[in-house]
Design a protein around this motif. Structure first.
Motif, PDB file in Angstrom:
ATOM      1  N   UNK A  76     -34.525 -46.126 -23.734  1.00  0.00           N
ATOM      2  CA  UNK A  76     -33.034 -46.250 -23.669  1.00  0.00           C
ATOM      3  C   UNK A  76     -32.273 -46.756 -24.707  1.00  0.00           C
ATOM      4  N   UNK A  77     -32.712 -47.487 -25.376  1.00  0.00           N
ATOM      5  CA  UNK A  77     -32.105 -48.101 -26.650  1.00  0.00           C
ATOM      6  C   UNK A  77     -31.386 -46.932 -27.400  1.00  0.00           C
ATOM      7  N   UNK A  78     -32.358 -45.717 -27.306  1.00  0.00           N
ATOM      8  CA  UNK A  78     -31.555 -44.316 -28.056  1.00  0.00           C
ATOM      9  C   UNK A  78     -30.057 -44.194 -27.768  1.00  0.00           C
ATOM     10  N   UNK A  79     -29.731 -44.722 -26.405  1.00  0.00           N
ATOM     11  CA  UNK A  79     -28.305 -44.314 -26.123  1.00  0.00           C
ATOM     12  C   UNK A  79     -27.558 -45.456 -26.992  1.00  0.00           C
ATOM     13  N   UNK A  80     -27.916 -46.590 -27.409  1.00  0.00           N
ATOM     14  CA  UNK A  80     -27.187 -47.960 -28.015  1.00  0.00           C
ATOM     15  C   UNK A  80     -26.295 -47.484 -29.230  1.00  0.00           C
ATOM     16  N   UNK A  81     -25.230 -47.899 -29.484  1.00  0.00           N
ATOM     17  CA  UNK A  81     -24.781 -47.090 -30.717  1.00  0.00           C
ATOM     18  C   UNK A  81     -25.272 -48.157 -31.858  1.00  0.00           C
ATOM     19  N   UNK A  82     -25.611 -49.293 -31.787  1.00  0.00           N
ATOM     20  CA  UNK A  82     -26.132 -49.964 -33.006  1.00  0.00           C
ATOM     21  C   UNK A  82     -27.757 -49.448 -33.438  1.00  0.00           C
ATOM     22  N   UNK A  83     -28.506 -48.738 -32.400  1.00  0.00           N
ATOM     23  CA  UNK A  83     -29.525 -47.930 -32.652  1.00  0.00           C
ATOM     24  C   UNK A  83     -29.266 -46.749 -33.594  1.00  0.00           C
ATOM     25  N   UNK A  84     -28.057 -46.295 -33.130  1.00  0.00           N
ATOM     26  CA  UNK A  84     -27.746 -45.075 -33.574  1.00  0.00           C
ATOM     27  C   UNK A  84     -27.394 -45.066 -35.038  1.00  0.00           C
ATOM     28  N   UNK A  85     -26.563 -46.173 -35.430  1.00  0.00           N
ATOM     29  CA  UNK A  85     -26.334 -46.611 -36.518  1.00  0.00           C
ATOM     30  C   UNK A  85     -27.350 -46.669 -37.543  1.00  0.00           C
ATOM     31  N   UNK A  86     -28.402 -47.416 -36.868  1.00  0.00           N
ATOM     32  CA  UNK A  86     -29.626 -47.621 -38.096  1.00  0.00           C
ATOM     33  C   UNK A  86     -30.615 -46.418 -38.371  1.00  0.00           C
ATOM     34  N   UNK A  87     -30.815 -45.746 -37.483  1.00  0.00           N
ATOM     35  CA  UNK A  87     -31.680 -44.478 -37.200  1.00  0.00           C
ATOM     36  C   UNK A  87     -31.006 -43.080 -37.369  1.00  0.00           C
ATOM     37  N   UNK A  88     -29.578 -42.907 -37.236  1.00  0.00           N
ATOM     38  CA  UNK A  88     -29.097 -41.578 -37.570  1.00  0.00           C
ATOM     39  C   UNK A  88     -28.018 -41.463 -38.614  1.00  0.00           C
ATOM     40  N   UNK A  89     -27.386 -42.546 -38.683  1.00  0.00           N
ATOM     41  CA  UNK A  89     -26.072 -42.628 -39.598  1.00  0.00           C
ATOM     42  C   UNK A  89     -26.654 -43.049 -41.068  1.00  0.00           C
ATOM     43  N   UNK A  90     -25.950 -42.341 -42.220  1.00  0.00           N
ATOM     44  CA  UNK A  90     -26.081 -42.356 -43.526  1.00  0.00           C
ATOM     45  C   UNK A  90     -25.588 -43.928 -43.942  1.00  0.00           C
ATOM     46  N   UNK A  91     -24.505 -43.946 -43.522  1.00  0.00           N
ATOM     47  CA  UNK A  91     -23.649 -45.212 -44.193  1.00  0.00           C
ATOM     48  C   UNK A  91     -23.739 -46.269 -42.859  1.00  0.00           C
ATOM     49  N   UNK A  92     -24.467 -47.235 -42.762  1.00  0.00           N
ATOM     50  CA  UNK A  92     -24.415 -48.345 -41.523  1.00  0.00           C
ATOM     51  C   UNK A  92     -23.473 -48.893 -41.464  1.00  0.00           C
ATOM     52  N   UNK A  93     -22.951 -49.593 -42.810  1.00  0.00           N
ATOM     53  CA  UNK A  93     -21.806 -50.352 -42.393  1.00  0.00           C
ATOM     54  C   UNK A  93     -20.316 -49.728 -42.417  1.00  0.00           C
ATOM     55  N   UNK A  94     -20.345 -48.484 -42.729  1.00  0.00           N
ATOM     56  CA  UNK A  94     -19.276 -47.759 -42.364  1.00  0.00           C
ATOM     57  C   UNK A  94     -19.165 -47.498 -40.996  1.00  0.00           C
ATOM     58  N   UNK A  95     -20.106 -47.189 -40.375  1.00  0.00           N
ATOM     59  CA  UNK A  95     -19.968 -47.053 -38.899  1.00  0.00           C
ATOM     60  C   UNK A  95     -19.782 -48.527 -38.124  1.00  0.00           C
ATOM     61  N   UNK A  96     -20.389 -49.554 -38.607  1.00  0.00           N
ATOM     62  CA  UNK A  96     -20.339 -50.766 -37.960  1.00  0.00           C
ATOM     63  C   UNK A  96     -18.600 -51.211 -38.303  1.00  0.00           C
ATOM     64  N   UNK A  97     -17.974 -51.029 -39.256  1.00  0.00           N
ATOM     65  CA  UNK A  97     -16.681 -51.528 -39.729  1.00  0.00           C
ATOM     66  C   UNK A  97     -15.734 -50.771 -38.724  1.00  0.00           C
ATOM     67  N   UNK A  98     -16.057 -49.645 -38.125  1.00  0.00           N
ATOM     68  CA  UNK A  98     -15.246 -48.938 -37.499  1.00  0.00           C
ATOM     69  C   UNK A  98     -15.135 -49.428 -35.980  1.00  0.00           C
ATOM     70  N   UNK A  99     -16.027 -50.175 -35.554  1.00  0.00           N
ATOM     71  CA  UNK A  99     -16.226 -50.628 -34.259  1.00  0.00           C
ATOM     72  C   UNK A  99     -14.994 -51.618 -33.773  1.00  0.00           C
ATOM     73  N   UNK A 100     -14.400 -51.412 -32.573  1.00  0.00           N
ATOM     74  CA  UNK A 100     -13.257 -52.041 -32.185  1.00  0.00           C
ATOM     75  C   UNK A 100     -13.743 -53.541 -31.670  1.00  0.00           C
TER      76      UNK A 100
END
Length: 467
Positions: free
Chosen positions: A253-277
């Motif tokens: 179920x961690x597959x639904x977590x945005x932090x896991x999506x950031x690591x295993x799907x997104x090309x630019x992990x920090x760019x995703x993290x810096x958009x978090x509110x």
């Protein structure tokens, strides 16, 4: 693919439509991305057998939906492809020196130029053992190793792969699984966060960063942005307030977590993290998430020269080479940022060498690597983490709360702190005993096999005092 049993098909549908707070459409790519990346690293970084690694380190996490996964290893091209339930296909590619990267949907894997060759310099930290594994002769130490490698008759298993004990700067006992040796790189998972702590500390010692100043994240530069106030210290302590999921637990179920999506799907992990509110005002709420450390990793990259090559060169020159860590791969994402939250592979002896840096207050052979006071500050407990016992990039027994009490009750001294990764990766540092203990391997037993690791720690201490 054979026809799936109706019960498994229903389970898969439930997994992919559960947890509506997150995007179900991204769950399947996380699962296939996890599978392709981890197998790529295991095969091309660590030289492991893919089928055994899948069986021991991936299948137990997938649980009943493991039957929906498929993978192929292309050794000629250095890549792994994985699918999940016919809904997602992922591709991971090996890049020498930088590890594996998610290349799904991209012709290029974010090709990176290696660091320029530099003149080899002798490590500050000398030999800790000979070439062969150190076999203790003291019966109590032998028994402790036996207990560390005890396996459960039925699942969940602990799959111990390596144990190293360093006392007074020398290995006094070590043991390895049948397919692991003294030079085999092993994943540390979130123990990598402690390595990011060290890289930040080096930059602080060099005068390039102030951890109590606001984090130098360009996207937060507007003073009207509530994230503008987040400090580096708050990112280290996991109390930045960012709303970016949680990275404390791992299951399908961690597959639904945005932090896991950031690591295993997104090309630019920090760019995703810096958009978090923000979910909470900075400094007011503890929440363990990989997003904090990926932002620290971007800060390291920016301060080290802005490229992957410069960052890797910095890490080697200022940390790995000085400690004599010769079998280490810090992995990078496709944008050239270290995956400093979770993806460093190193031999058990190299992880032990890293622990010695913190055992000796950040000083090796008289040279200060980390700022004065950095180690004690890293091991100081963070308010709000009492149920777990977290400091600043390290887990710690140095404070009140259920997490520290549990570890102390089972055998870890009160001054112990540790680099710790998912499913049983430990680098335990005990200054009062002049001791570093490393335990690595994909443990699926409760609490990441913490009780057994604490018991092993107690047995080692008792054996050394009785020897």
């Amino acid at each position: 693919m054979p026809r799936l049993p109706i019960a498994v098909s229903i389970l898969a549908a439930a997994v992919l439509t559960a947890c509506g707070h997150f995007s179900p459409g991204r769950a399947a790519p996380v699962i296939s991305g996890y599978l392709s990346h981890q197998l790529c690293s295991a095969v091309f970084v660590a030289g492991r057998n893919p089928d055994r690694y899948y069986r021991d380190a991936i299948e137990p996490l997938a649980g009943p939906v493991a039957v929906l996964t498929r993978f192929t290893v292309d050794r000629e091209h250095g890549e792994v492809r994985a699918t999940f339930a016919g809904l997602a296909e992922s591709r991971a590619v090996y890049r020498p020196q930088f590890g594996c990267v998610n290349a799904t949907g991209r012709a290029s894997a974010g090709e990176l130029s290696p660091p320029a060759p530099s003149e080899a310099t002798p490590p500050l930290l000398g030999a800790i053992a000979g070439a062969a594994p150190v076999q203790p002769t003291e019966p109590a130490l032998v028994a402790a190793l036996d207990h560390a490698f005890d396996e459960t008759a039925q699942a969940p298993h602990r799959f111990t792969q390596a144990v190293v004990v360093i006392h007074k700067d020398r290995i006094v006992a070590e043991r390895y699984a049948s397919d692991v040796g003294v030079d085999t790189p092993l994943t540390g998972w979130s123990a990598t966060k402690s390595v990011t702590n060290a890289l930040i500390g080096i930059l602080v010692r060099q005068g390039k960063l102030d951890i109590h100043a606001r984090a130098p994240i360009a996207a937060w530069s507007d003073p009207r942005d509530p994230r503008h106030a987040i400090t580096i210290d708050q990112l280290l302590r996991m109390n930045s307030g960012l709303d970016m999921g949680q990275s404390l637990t791992a299951s399908v179920l961690t597959a639904f977590d945005p932090s896991a999506q950031m690591i295993f799907v997104d090309a630019d992990t920090a760019a995703v993290a810096q958009r978090a509110p923000l979910a909470y005002p900075p400094g007011t709420h503890w929440n363990y998430t990989n997003a904090n450390t990926q932002l620290l990793s971007r800060i390291v990259r920016d301060q080290a020269g802005g490229t992957a090559a410069a960052t890797l060169g910095f890490a080697r020159r200022e940390l790995f080479d000085k400690l004599g860590m010769q079998h280490v791969t810090l992995e990078f994402d496709a944008a050239g940022t270290p995956i400093g939250a979770s993806h460093m592979w190193a031999s058990a002896r190299d992880w032990a060498r890293f622990g010695l840096l913190y055992l000796h207050d950040g000083v090796i052979d008289g040279q200060r690597i980390l700022p004065a006071g950095w180690v004690d500050d890293s091991a100081a407990p963070t308010s709000g983490s009492e149920d777990f016992g977290y400091g600043a990039g390290f887990w710690t027994n140095r404070g009140p709360g259920a997490g520290a009490r549990y570890r102390i009750r089972h055998g870890m001294p009160v001054d112990a702190f540790m680099a710790r990764g998912s499913n049983g990766q430990y680098v335990v540092i005990i200054p009062s005993e002049d001791l570093v203990i490393v335990r690595l391997g994909p443990a699926w037993t409760p609490r990441d096999d913490m009780e057994r690791v604490a018991q092993f720690t107690r047995e080692v201490i008792e054996a050394l005092k009785g020897g």
